[in-house]
Design a protein around this motif. Sequence first.
Motif, PDB file in Angstrom:
ATOM      1  N   GLY A 107      43.353  48.193  54.485  1.00 52.35           N
ATOM      2  CA  GLY A 107      43.630  46.931  55.153  1.00 52.35           C
ATOM      3  C   GLY A 107      44.419  45.937  54.346  1.00 52.35           C
ATOM      4  N   GLY A 108      44.746  46.243  53.101  1.00 55.58           N
ATOM      5  CA  GLY A 108      45.493  45.300  52.289  1.00 55.58           C
ATOM      6  C   GLY A 108      45.191  45.466  50.816  1.00 55.58           C
ATOM      7  N   VAL A 109      45.806  44.621  50.011  1.00 54.67           N
ATOM      8  CA  VAL A 109      45.612  44.682  48.566  1.00 54.67           C
ATOM      9  C   VAL A 109      44.506  43.717  48.179  1.00 54.67           C
ATOM     10  CG1 VAL A 109      47.401  42.936  48.136  1.00 54.67           C
ATOM     11  CG2 VAL A 109      46.821  44.575  46.343  1.00 54.67           C
ATOM     12  N   ARG A 110      43.665  44.106  47.219  1.00 50.10           N
ATOM     13  CA  ARG A 110      42.552  43.292  46.759  1.00 50.10           C
ATOM     14  C   ARG A 110      42.605  43.181  45.234  1.00 50.10           C
ATOM     15  NH1 ARG A 110      42.903  42.594  51.335  1.00 50.10           N
ATOM     16  NH2 ARG A 110      41.387  42.911  52.995  1.00 50.10           N
ATOM     17  N   LEU A 111      42.068  42.086  44.728  1.00 54.14           N
ATOM     18  CA  LEU A 111      42.094  41.818  43.296  1.00 54.14           C
ATOM     19  C   LEU A 111      40.703  41.934  42.685  1.00 54.14           C
ATOM     20  CD1 LEU A 111      44.569  38.818  43.045  1.00 54.14           C
ATOM     21  CD2 LEU A 111      44.805  41.044  41.938  1.00 54.14           C
ATOM     22  N   ALA A 112      40.596  42.716  41.623  1.00 53.40           N
ATOM     23  CA  ALA A 112      39.370  42.836  40.832  1.00 53.40           C
ATOM     24  C   ALA A 112      39.649  42.226  39.459  1.00 53.40           C
ATOM     25  CB  ALA A 112      38.965  44.302  40.727  1.00 53.40           C
ATOM     26  N   GLY A 113      38.723  42.434  38.527  1.00 52.63           N
ATOM     27  CA  GLY A 113      38.949  42.003  37.151  1.00 52.63           C
ATOM     28  C   GLY A 113      39.026  40.510  36.952  1.00 52.63           C
ATOM     29  N   PHE A 114      38.400  39.729  37.836  1.00 56.67           N
ATOM     30  CA  PHE A 114      38.458  38.278  37.732  1.00 56.67           C
ATOM     31  C   PHE A 114      37.906  37.810  36.389  1.00 56.67           C
ATOM     32  CE2 PHE A 114      36.270  34.189  38.235  1.00 56.67           C
ATOM     33  CZ  PHE A 114      37.302  33.394  38.681  1.00 56.67           C
ATOM     34  N   GLY A 115      38.662  36.909  35.716  1.00 62.91           N
ATOM     35  CA  GLY A 115      38.170  36.288  34.497  1.00 62.91           C
ATOM     36  C   GLY A 115      38.184  37.157  33.267  1.00 62.91           C
ATOM     37  N   ALA A 116      38.956  38.248  33.266  1.00 59.96           N
ATOM     38  CA  ALA A 116      38.927  39.150  32.113  1.00 59.96           C
ATOM     39  C   ALA A 116      39.368  38.448  30.838  1.00 59.96           C
ATOM     40  CB  ALA A 116      39.816  40.366  32.377  1.00 59.96           C
ATOM     41  N   VAL A 117      40.379  37.590  30.926  1.00 60.27           N
ATOM     42  CA  VAL A 117      40.864  36.898  29.733  1.00 60.27           C
ATOM     43  C   VAL A 117      39.823  35.893  29.240  1.00 60.27           C
ATOM     44  CG1 VAL A 117      42.626  35.324  28.840  1.00 60.27           C
ATOM     45  CG2 VAL A 117      43.281  37.224  30.334  1.00 60.27           C
TER      46      VAL A 117
END
Length: 347
Positions: free
Chosen positions: A150-160
């Motif tokens: 259904g679309g692109v999703r973002l993971a890895g929030f706040g890694a920096v």
Amino acid sequence: MEHLRGDDPARIGPYTVLGRFGTGHAPGPPREPRYVARSADGDRTVLLCLPRTGADPARWAVEARHARDLSVPGFLPVDEVGGTAAAPWYAVPYVPALPLPDALAACRGPLPEPFVRVMGRGLAASLRAAHARGVVHAGLSPAAVLITPGGVRLAGFGAVRGAGEDGRHRGDVPGLDHSALPPEQMTGGRPRPLGDVYGIGAVLSYASTGHTVPQREEIPDGLRAVISACLARDPAQRPDAARLEALLAAVPAPASAPAPVPVSVPAPASATADGPWSGPAVHAAPGVSHVPGGRPATVIDAPFAAALPAPVAVALARVAAAVLAAGPAGPVPAPYDRPPLAPDALD
């Protein structure tokens, strides 16, 4: 989904681990471990994430709790954080998905330019919404981008932010994708919105060439100026997310493009009519519907679905079938998160 390795946990919290999420194609150092897991009653399938080796678990847990409180279109909807202070984890309701590096592996090379452009518009739209709320992703890299039907999703929030305090040089911090890290953050600067735009540039470079730091001539003509602007070393020379979205929309499509192949995937066990990531719901125009509690529900982004490369569609269907068929096997060792989590352990 990969089979578990000898050092992988068989249980995390209340969940039985079914396999590793992704197939290890991500460039750069190892990322945070991600697993597909299922509740004991079989009614809930989730994507479980753990801190990467060398990460500060307390800082990582703070970012996980922050992500749980967010409601940003295009970000993975974290809905459970658990574990101990030394061994935290978070869970996301599972939908069939491929990390971006696995999508390139399915295509045996770079992704078609029309799909990269549509994917980039989706990423820019998500960041535009996040930045308008004062939220910076601070972890964009190829491994943080998930392709779903259904679309692109973002993971890895706040890694920096989770890797260490501002002011610390991050060039030797394990687990970060330094090729996708903005120069100002590499030297210890605070993550800011234009740093996310640099991350998108690295992601689009990787998607269109197979490299996060390609030679300029490797980048397709229709994306070269946009990607180069995103990767400007001076943040002031980069477009903001809204401008980037407009630039990607204005890039002309090639004269010919492969015909799209529709994909049909089974709904995960955790999908419910009114829950987050509920079963596919087709909308007349791209957007995000909301469910009680403010969580974004699954929608089908029509342009994204139309541009989905056939090998990626096939890989998504195979992943969905494998997860539905998966079940625990063999002895179950001790769980990852003992002893029980103290109420304030992650505060």
